[in-house]
Design a protein around this motif. Structure first.
Motif, PDB file in Angstrom:
ATOM      1  N   GLU A   1      -9.425   0.573 -16.976  1.00  0.00           N
ATOM      2  CA  GLU A   1      -9.230   0.860 -18.583  1.00  0.00           C
ATOM      3  C   GLU A   1      -8.330   2.126 -18.613  1.00  0.00           C
ATOM      4  O   GLU A   1      -8.265   2.710 -17.756  1.00  0.00           O
ATOM      5  CB  GLU A   1     -10.440   1.017 -19.621  1.00  0.00           C
ATOM      6  N   VAL A   2      -7.697   2.030 -19.805  1.00  0.00           N
ATOM      7  CA  VAL A   2      -6.714   3.270 -20.002  1.00  0.00           C
ATOM      8  C   VAL A   2      -7.129   3.572 -21.396  1.00  0.00           C
ATOM      9  O   VAL A   2      -7.263   3.032 -22.155  1.00  0.00           O
ATOM     10  CB  VAL A   2      -5.022   3.076 -20.009  1.00  0.00           C
ATOM     11  N   VAL A   3      -7.384   5.052 -21.407  1.00  0.00           N
ATOM     12  CA  VAL A   3      -7.654   5.677 -22.710  1.00  0.00           C
ATOM     13  C   VAL A   3      -6.667   6.838 -23.388  1.00  0.00           C
ATOM     14  O   VAL A   3      -5.942   7.210 -22.333  1.00  0.00           O
ATOM     15  CB  VAL A   3      -9.181   6.363 -22.636  1.00  0.00           C
ATOM     16  N   ILE A   4      -6.701   6.760 -24.556  1.00  0.00           N
ATOM     17  CA  ILE A   4      -5.794   7.758 -24.872  1.00  0.00           C
ATOM     18  C   ILE A   4      -6.272   8.543 -26.373  1.00  0.00           C
ATOM     19  O   ILE A   4      -6.980   7.737 -26.831  1.00  0.00           O
ATOM     20  CB  ILE A   4      -4.453   7.280 -25.444  1.00  0.00           C
ATOM     21  N   SER A   5      -5.563   9.669 -26.958  1.00  0.00           N
ATOM     22  CA  SER A   5      -6.392  10.091 -28.075  1.00  0.00           C
ATOM     23  C   SER A   5      -5.091  10.896 -28.923  1.00  0.00           C
ATOM     24  O   SER A   5      -4.137  11.302 -28.268  1.00  0.00           O
ATOM     25  CB  SER A   5      -7.564  11.307 -27.876  1.00  0.00           C
ATOM     26  N   THR A   6      -5.304  11.144 -30.308  1.00  0.00           N
ATOM     27  CA  THR A   6      -4.424  11.661 -30.693  1.00  0.00           C
ATOM     28  C   THR A   6      -4.821  12.397 -31.958  1.00  0.00           C
ATOM     29  O   THR A   6      -6.101  11.825 -32.787  1.00  0.00           O
ATOM     30  CB  THR A   6      -3.075  11.032 -31.217  1.00  0.00           C
ATOM     31  N   GLN A   7      -4.364  13.434 -32.948  1.00  0.00           N
ATOM     32  CA  GLN A   7      -4.848  13.468 -34.375  1.00  0.00           C
ATOM     33  C   GLN A   7      -4.519  12.378 -35.140  1.00  0.00           C
ATOM     34  O   GLN A   7      -3.620  11.567 -34.907  1.00  0.00           O
ATOM     35  CB  GLN A   7      -3.686  14.795 -34.604  1.00  0.00           C
ATOM     36  N   GLY A   8      -5.476  12.342 -36.130  1.00  0.00           N
ATOM     37  CA  GLY A   8      -5.442  11.146 -37.086  1.00  0.00           C
ATOM     38  C   GLY A   8      -4.090  10.880 -37.815  1.00  0.00           C
ATOM     39  O   GLY A   8      -3.706   9.894 -38.133  1.00  0.00           O
TER      40      GLY A   8
ATOM     41  N   PRO B   1       0.842  -1.073   0.041  1.00  0.00           N
ATOM     42  CA  PRO B   1      -0.035   0.035  -0.124  1.00  0.00           C
ATOM     43  C   PRO B   1       1.033   1.071   0.088  1.00  0.00           C
ATOM     44  O   PRO B   1       0.409   2.494  -0.679  1.00  0.00           O
ATOM     45  CB  PRO B   1      -0.845  -0.241   1.416  1.00  0.00           C
ATOM     46  N   SER B   2       2.095   1.154   0.749  1.00  0.00           N
ATOM     47  CA  SER B   2       2.686   2.532   0.757  1.00  0.00           C
ATOM     48  C   SER B   2       3.418   2.869  -0.481  1.00  0.00           C
ATOM     49  O   SER B   2       3.766   3.965  -0.762  1.00  0.00           O
ATOM     50  CB  SER B   2       3.723   2.222   1.937  1.00  0.00           C
ATOM     51  N   GLU B   3       3.490   2.076  -1.455  1.00  0.00           N
ATOM     52  CA  GLU B   3       4.097   2.205  -2.785  1.00  0.00           C
ATOM     53  C   GLU B   3       2.983   2.533  -3.767  1.00  0.00           C
ATOM     54  O   GLU B   3       3.387   2.797  -4.924  1.00  0.00           O
ATOM     55  CB  GLU B   3       4.859   1.034  -3.146  1.00  0.00           C
ATOM     56  N   ARG B   4       1.867   2.394  -3.541  1.00  0.00           N
ATOM     57  CA  ARG B   4       0.732   2.608  -4.586  1.00  0.00           C
ATOM     58  C   ARG B   4       0.390   4.254  -4.659  1.00  0.00           C
ATOM     59  O   ARG B   4       0.584   5.032  -3.566  1.00  0.00           O
ATOM     60  CB  ARG B   4      -0.540   1.986  -4.044  1.00  0.00           C
ATOM     61  N   PRO B   5       0.349   4.665  -5.908  1.00  0.00           N
ATOM     62  CA  PRO B   5      -0.338   6.414  -6.256  1.00  0.00           C
ATOM     63  C   PRO B   5      -1.482   6.298  -5.302  1.00  0.00           C
ATOM     64  O   PRO B   5      -2.346   5.293  -5.016  1.00  0.00           O
ATOM     65  CB  PRO B   5      -0.487   6.186  -7.825  1.00  0.00           C
ATOM     66  N   SER B   6      -1.807   7.394  -4.755  1.00  0.00           N
ATOM     67  CA  SER B   6      -3.085   7.573  -4.035  1.00  0.00           C
ATOM     68  C   SER B   6      -4.059   8.431  -4.564  1.00  0.00           C
ATOM     69  O   SER B   6      -3.708   9.574  -5.396  1.00  0.00           O
ATOM     70  CB  SER B   6      -2.523   8.064  -2.699  1.00  0.00           C
TER      71      SER B   6
ATOM     72  N   ALA C   1      -4.816  11.782 -16.393  1.00  0.00           N
ATOM     73  CA  ALA C   1      -6.080  12.210 -15.400  1.00  0.00           C
ATOM     74  C   ALA C   1      -6.790  10.962 -15.061  1.00  0.00           C
ATOM     75  O   ALA C   1      -7.080   9.968 -16.173  1.00  0.00           O
ATOM     76  CB  ALA C   1      -7.143  13.059 -16.488  1.00  0.00           C
ATOM     77  N   ASP C   2      -7.299  10.790 -13.823  1.00  0.00           N
ATOM     78  CA  ASP C   2      -7.987   9.636 -13.367  1.00  0.00           C
ATOM     79  C   ASP C   2      -9.543  10.206 -13.107  1.00  0.00           C
ATOM     80  O   ASP C   2      -9.902  10.942 -12.458  1.00  0.00           O
ATOM     81  CB  ASP C   2      -7.286   9.076 -12.015  1.00  0.00           C
ATOM     82  N   ASP C   3     -10.470   8.860 -13.181  1.00  0.00           N
ATOM     83  CA  ASP C   3     -11.688   9.255 -12.423  1.00  0.00           C
ATOM     84  C   ASP C   3     -11.870   7.760 -11.811  1.00  0.00           C
ATOM     85  O   ASP C   3     -11.227   7.079 -11.658  1.00  0.00           O
ATOM     86  CB  ASP C   3     -12.839   9.415 -13.552  1.00  0.00           C
TER      87      ASP C   3
ATOM     88  N   ALA D   1       4.282   1.551 -17.853  1.00  0.00           N
ATOM     89  CA  ALA D   1       4.400   2.307 -16.619  1.00  0.00           C
ATOM     90  C   ALA D   1       3.063   2.886 -16.498  1.00  0.00           C
ATOM     91  O   ALA D   1       2.485   2.778 -15.086  1.00  0.00           O
ATOM     92  CB  ALA D   1       5.335   3.393 -16.561  1.00  0.00           C
ATOM     93  N   VAL D   2       2.235   3.409 -17.333  1.00  0.00           N
ATOM     94  CA  VAL D   2       0.912   4.057 -16.991  1.00  0.00           C
ATOM     95  C   VAL D   2      -0.144   2.901 -16.881  1.00  0.00           C
ATOM     96  O   VAL D   2      -1.143   3.023 -15.596  1.00  0.00           O
ATOM     97  CB  VAL D   2       0.462   4.516 -18.542  1.00  0.00           C
ATOM     98  N   GLU D   3       0.183   1.698 -17.613  1.00  0.00           N
ATOM     99  CA  GLU D   3      -0.959   0.720 -17.173  1.00  0.00           C
ATOM    100  C   GLU D   3      -0.833   0.063 -15.778  1.00  0.00           C
ATOM    101  O   GLU D   3      -1.733   0.018 -15.118  1.00  0.00           O
ATOM    102  CB  GLU D   3      -0.546  -0.326 -18.288  1.00  0.00           C
ATOM    103  N   GLY D   4       0.558   0.141 -15.305  1.00  0.00           N
ATOM    104  CA  GLY D   4       0.887  -0.357 -14.054  1.00  0.00           C
ATOM    105  C   GLY D   4       0.253   0.533 -12.975  1.00  0.00           C
ATOM    106  O   GLY D   4      -0.219   0.142 -12.096  1.00  0.00           O
ATOM    107  N   ARG D   5       0.443   1.650 -13.194  1.00  0.00           N
ATOM    108  CA  ARG D   5      -0.124   2.659 -12.174  1.00  0.00           C
ATOM    109  C   ARG D   5      -1.582   2.726 -12.241  1.00  0.00           C
ATOM    110  O   ARG D   5      -2.398   2.902 -11.097  1.00  0.00           O
ATOM    111  CB  ARG D   5       0.270   4.215 -12.675  1.00  0.00           C
ATOM    112  N   ALA D   6      -2.369   2.377 -13.346  1.00  0.00           N
ATOM    113  CA  ALA D   6      -3.814   2.304 -13.610  1.00  0.00           C
ATOM    114  C   ALA D   6      -4.127   1.306 -12.703  1.00  0.00           C
ATOM    115  O   ALA D   6      -5.242   1.310 -12.006  1.00  0.00           O
ATOM    116  CB  ALA D   6      -4.133   2.251 -15.075  1.00  0.00           C
ATOM    117  N   LEU D   7      -3.628   0.072 -12.824  1.00  0.00           N
ATOM    118  CA  LEU D   7      -3.903  -1.209 -12.140  1.00  0.00           C
ATOM    119  C   LEU D   7      -3.643  -1.023 -10.586  1.00  0.00           C
ATOM    120  O   LEU D   7      -4.727  -1.579  -9.948  1.00  0.00           O
ATOM    121  CB  LEU D   7      -3.073  -2.361 -12.659  1.00  0.00           C
ATOM    122  N   ALA D   8      -2.626  -0.233 -10.012  1.00  0.00           N
ATOM    123  CA  ALA D   8      -2.509   0.173  -8.905  1.00  0.00           C
ATOM    124  C   ALA D   8      -3.620   0.829  -8.282  1.00  0.00           C
ATOM    125  O   ALA D   8      -4.116   0.824  -6.995  1.00  0.00           O
ATOM    126  CB  ALA D   8      -1.245   0.679  -8.776  1.00  0.00           C
ATOM    127  N   LEU D   9      -4.326   1.507  -9.070  1.00  0.00           N
ATOM    128  CA  LEU D   9      -5.168   2.650  -8.557  1.00  0.00           C
ATOM    129  C   LEU D   9      -6.690   1.793  -8.788  1.00  0.00           C
ATOM    130  O   LEU D   9      -7.709   2.399  -8.281  1.00  0.00           O
ATOM    131  CB  LEU D   9      -5.276   3.979  -9.504  1.00  0.00           C
TER     132      LEU D   9
END
Length: 298
Positions: A255-262, A180-185, A214-216, A243-251
């Motif tokens: 799911e993880v979402v992302i966007s960009t120009q075509g 727990p002490s290592e997880r993002p909060s 950004a997280d919800d 690294a982002v996916e690992g953080r998301a799982l810890a929280l």
């Protein structure tokens, strides 16, 4: 444009954009048609005709292929600015590479390091602002820096640094820790109103890649992400996604979402390799008062 702004239904939403207005020195509004909106074009027409802004940044689902022609008849110059694609990943399903021994994921990045890194990553990026002769490219890059700093100051930041003997070794999977002490909060930020991402002790040296987030309740959205120019071509982007996916799982995100120009096909190929799937497509049109564009060329 954030995932929560474009998903769901409801009527088109128009609102002032104070940051854009201040940055570019003229009134700017944003008009968004959500992905599941059942509103016909007359609702968009009404919002455009009622606006007093010099520029309306309109984003609408790409499936409305006939709307652009109608936009040209509303008394404004319609500037096609970009297409925007959204991709999503079920958290835990990513095809993460083996963590190398010379990388360390961190959420401790100073504002100065965020500013410098984003400036390097996005210096040549062709965003929708550059389609409009009224908008200066340098100011658009400044907007990216401000956006990154806001999310990083709220705790939404992941970076990859080159490992040093003084740093705790670990790869992107470090954020999967069950300690727990290592997880993002998600808890309230500590003193000063900032999470460690805004108070870190790093100086920018050694940062190879950066993502602001950004997280919800059940989702992590990647807002800006990239690899610095000196480190491209080494496959580091996949490690940043891991690294982002690992953080998301810890929280506890699902799911993880992302966007960009075509046009940013390189990033989209990387997302597909990692396991992301395309989810939504939007078009961006700038609706400009005609007198403002007379004699101007990009």
């Amino acid at each position: 444009m954030a995932w929560q702004d474009v998903t769901g239904g409801g009527a088109p939403r128009i609102a002032e954009s104070p940051l854009d207005s201040a940055r570019f020195g003229r009134p700017v509004e944003r008009l968004t048609v959500p992905a599941e909106s059942r509103s016909p074009f007359p609702a968009v027409r009404e919002a455009v005709l009622g606006s007093k802004a010099d520029v309306i940044v309109l984003r609408y689902p790409a499936e409305h292929v006939g709307w652009f022609a109608e936009l040209t008849s509303l008394g404004r110059t319609a500037v096609f600015a970009d297409s925007l694609t959204y991709w999503r990943l079920r958290a835990g399903r990513g095809r993460a590479p083996e963590p190398p021994g010379d990388l360390q994921p961190t959420q401790r990045v100073t504002p100065e390091a965020v500013r410098e890194t984003v400036s390097d990553i996005f210096a040549a990026y062709r965003n929708h602002y550059l389609a409009n002769p009224l908008f200066d490219g340098a100011e658009a890059l400044a907007g990216y820096r401000e956006w990154a700093l806001r999310s990083a100051s709220e705790g939404g930041c992941v970076a990859l640094r080159e490992w040093s003997p003084a740093a705790r070794p670990g790869g992107p999977a470090a954020f999967r820790s069950t300690t727990p002490s290592e997880r993002p909060s998600r808890a309230a930020p500590p003193e000063g109103g900032r999470h460690p991402a805004g108070n870190g002790d790093g100086d920018g040296d050694g940062i190879l890649a950066l993502a602001t987030l950004a997280d919800d309740t059940d989702r992590t959205e990647i807002l800006l992400a990239g690899v610095v120019s000196r480190a491209r071509g080494r496959g580091l982007y996949a490690h940043l996604l891991a690294a982002v996916e690992g953080r998301a799982l810890a929280l506890g995100a699902r799911e993880v979402v992302i966007s960009t120009q075509g046009h940013n096909t390189g990033a989209q190929r990387a997302w597909a390799r990692y396991g992301f799937e395309p989810a939504l497509a939007f078009l961006t049109v700038h609706l400009v008062r005609p007198r403002l564009l007379r004699g101007r060329r990009r």
